[in-house]
Enzyme design. Structure first.
Site, PDB file in Angstrom:
ATOM      1  N   ARG A 100      -0.733  13.788   5.420  1.00 57.56           N
ATOM      2  CA  ARG A 100      -0.542  13.235   4.144  1.00 57.56           C
ATOM      3  C   ARG A 100       0.824  13.255   3.636  1.00 57.56           C
ATOM      4  O   ARG A 100       1.762  12.363   3.163  1.00 57.56           O
ATOM      5  CB  ARG A 100      -1.402  13.191   2.967  1.00 57.56           C
ATOM      6  CG  ARG A 100      -1.074  12.598   1.593  1.00 57.56           C
ATOM      7  CD  ARG A 100      -2.367  12.597   0.746  1.00 57.56           C
ATOM      8  NE  ARG A 100      -3.213  13.622   0.542  1.00 57.56           N
ATOM      9  CZ  ARG A 100      -2.798  14.710   0.061  1.00 57.56           C
ATOM     10  NH1 ARG A 100      -1.833  15.081  -0.489  1.00 57.56           N
ATOM     11  NH2 ARG A 100      -3.917  15.769   0.003  1.00 57.56           N
TER      12      ARG A 100
ATOM     13  N   TYR B  10       5.496 -12.456  -4.711  1.00 49.33           N
ATOM     14  CA  TYR B  10       4.173 -12.512  -4.024  1.00 49.33           C
ATOM     15  C   TYR B  10       3.269 -12.417  -5.273  1.00 49.33           C
ATOM     16  O   TYR B  10       3.526 -11.499  -6.103  1.00 49.33           O
ATOM     17  CB  TYR B  10       4.087 -11.457  -2.945  1.00 49.33           C
ATOM     18  CG  TYR B  10       2.774 -11.271  -2.355  1.00 49.33           C
ATOM     19  CD1 TYR B  10       1.930 -12.139  -1.943  1.00 49.33           C
ATOM     20  CD2 TYR B  10       2.273  -9.917  -2.716  1.00 49.33           C
ATOM     21  CE1 TYR B  10       0.583 -12.017  -1.365  1.00 49.33           C
ATOM     22  CE2 TYR B  10       1.008  -9.851  -2.276  1.00 49.33           C
ATOM     23  CZ  TYR B  10       0.281 -10.598  -1.886  1.00 49.33           C
ATOM     24  OH  TYR B  10      -1.036 -10.506  -1.448  1.00 49.33           O
TER      25      TYR B  10
ATOM     26  N   ASP C 277      13.024  -6.751  -2.492  1.00 48.50           N
ATOM     27  CA  ASP C 277      11.874  -6.954  -1.390  1.00 48.50           C
ATOM     28  C   ASP C 277      12.671  -7.865  -0.418  1.00 48.50           C
ATOM     29  O   ASP C 277      12.840  -9.091  -0.663  1.00 48.50           O
ATOM     30  CB  ASP C 277      10.679  -7.624  -2.198  1.00 48.50           C
ATOM     31  CG  ASP C 277       9.494  -7.746  -1.190  1.00 48.50           C
ATOM     32  OD1 ASP C 277       9.837  -7.734   0.097  1.00 48.50           O
ATOM     33  OD2 ASP C 277       8.299  -7.596  -1.542  1.00 48.50           O
TER      34      ASP C 277
END
Ligand code: P1T
Length: 388
Positions: A51, A103, A175
């Protein structure tokens, strides 16, 4: 390979990757281990637990960072997880100034999820930088935009907005999912962070969900790595390998996506059933001049308004045989979708109306099939729409 000084097509194939030191394997190994042996408690070279860090992920992060001209890369399990990680670095009471056309899932994170934690978000058309400057508040701690935006393909001036945000002391995140670094590099234009849904063009084969944040700001990268390991929205080593593999052909893929999109846009422009085409490569597009300046090509995404509303749009989408009616974009296969019902359903109806996401709006992700087969398929759709 040392990453410095090479061109983008070369970086796509080699950046962040070395032949495996044990066997000399040319392809990056998929290191599936969840945990790593320690020489003594707390004593290890690079990795302790997957992780927190994983060699296959490190290779992907290095490759993506090099492509965006960033010093640091932080990979996530989805584009939405990457977005959320950035927002988790803010505090209750902070304000995010966001481009109006993003989005639907990104809008939902800002508007629904983070609101519960006391973050404020406001959305605006960032076409006029003077208005962006006026909209900055004393508590604006992040400026966020997509350009080209999803699904209206609006273009915003990254350099001008980055200048405003930076002077106000707010980081700016762009983005870059629609453009990819092959067509646009926001960090070169002054952005603080680039965000990607690697699900799309970067992987390119519609078989991975992933995300990433790239930045040259060391303190920000450290914070993002801390959030990545603490919250745990990490990509699997297998998915990291898949994106690395997809990236190798990004250069050639993007050239063909753009070339085929240009052909289809020309046909759509001539079609009487099409009321409006949204594509930054068109000289009639409001952001064309800025796009020509900040992008190397207008991309492979097209939106258009079909006459006849929902009935016609539904018949159009149902009749396609090469384009697949599906959410997502950026894969080798062409996709078509209805933003109002599919990708942008989470926007309130009045917001969709203001943006122009109407019942007749169709979004195309132009894939790598023979462009004449794609054109024939669209003709089939138009015939079905005319009969509807
Ligand atoms: O799906 P995910 O990997 O979580 O990425 C979210 C995301 C972020 N940014 C942009 C510009 C996106 O387009 C997306 C995902 N978009 C779609 C699924 C779509 O069809 O538009």
């Amino acid at each position: 390979m040392k990453d410095e000084g090479h061109r983008l097509e070369t970086l796509c194939i080699h950046a962040g990757q070395q032949p495996d030191p044990i066997h000399g394997a040319v392809m990056t190994p998929i290191v599936l281990a969840s945990t790593f042996a320690q020489k003594s408690p707390g004593k290890y070279d690079d990795y302790d637990y997957s992780r927190a860090g994983n060699p296959t992920r490190t290779a992907l992060e290095g490759c993506l960072a090099a492509l965006e001209g960033a010093k640091h890369g932080v990979a996530f399990g989805s584009g939405c997880a990457a977005t959320t990680a950035i927002l988790l670095g803010l505090k209750s009471g902070d304000h995010v100034l966001c481009g109006d056309d993003v989005y639907g899932g990104t809008f939902r994170i800002f508007d629904k999820v983070m609101k519960q934690w006391g973050l404020e978000a406001s959305f605006m058309d960032m076409s006029d930088p003077a208005k962006v400057k006026a909209a900055m508040r004393p508590n604006t701690k992040l400026v966020w935009l997509e350009t080209p935006s999803n699904p209206m393909l609006k273009i915003f001036d990254i350099a001008a907005i980055a200048d405003i945000a930076t002077k106000a002391g707010a980081p700016i995140a762009v983005d870059n999912t629609f453009a990819t670094p092959m067509l646009q590099r926001p960090l070169d234009l002054g952005a603080t962070m680039v965000v990607h849904s690697t699900t799309k063009y970067l992987n390119g084969h519609s078989d991975v969900v992933g995300g990433a944040v790239l930045t040259s700001d060391a303190a920000l990268a450290e914070k993002l790595h801390f959030i990545q390991k603490s919250v745990g929205g990490v990509p699997s080593p297998f998915d990291c390998y898949m994106v690395l593999r997809g990236l190798k052909t990004l250069g050639v893929r993007m050239k063909q996506h753009v070339a085929s999109a240009r052909v289809l846009v020309e046909r759509l422009e001539k079609n009487k059933q099409v009321e409006r085409v949204f594509y930054p490569g068109l000289t009639s597009h409001k952001g064309h001049e800025i796009a020509s300046r900040q992008m190397k090509g207008p991309g492979g995404m097209i939106s258009f308004e079909l006459a006849g509303g929902l009935k016609a749009a539904t018949a159009f989408l149902e009749s396609l045989r090469v384009f697949v009616c599906a959410e997502s974009l950026g894969g080798v296969e062409s996709l078509a979708e209805h933003p109002a019902i599919m990708t942008h359903a989470s926007l309130p109806a009045d917001v969709r109306r203001t943006l122009g996401i109407g019942d007749g709006l169709i979004r195309l992700s132009v894939g790598l099939e023979d462009v004449e087969d794609l054109a024939d398929d669209l003709d089939r759709g138009f015939q079905a729409a005319a009969r509807a």
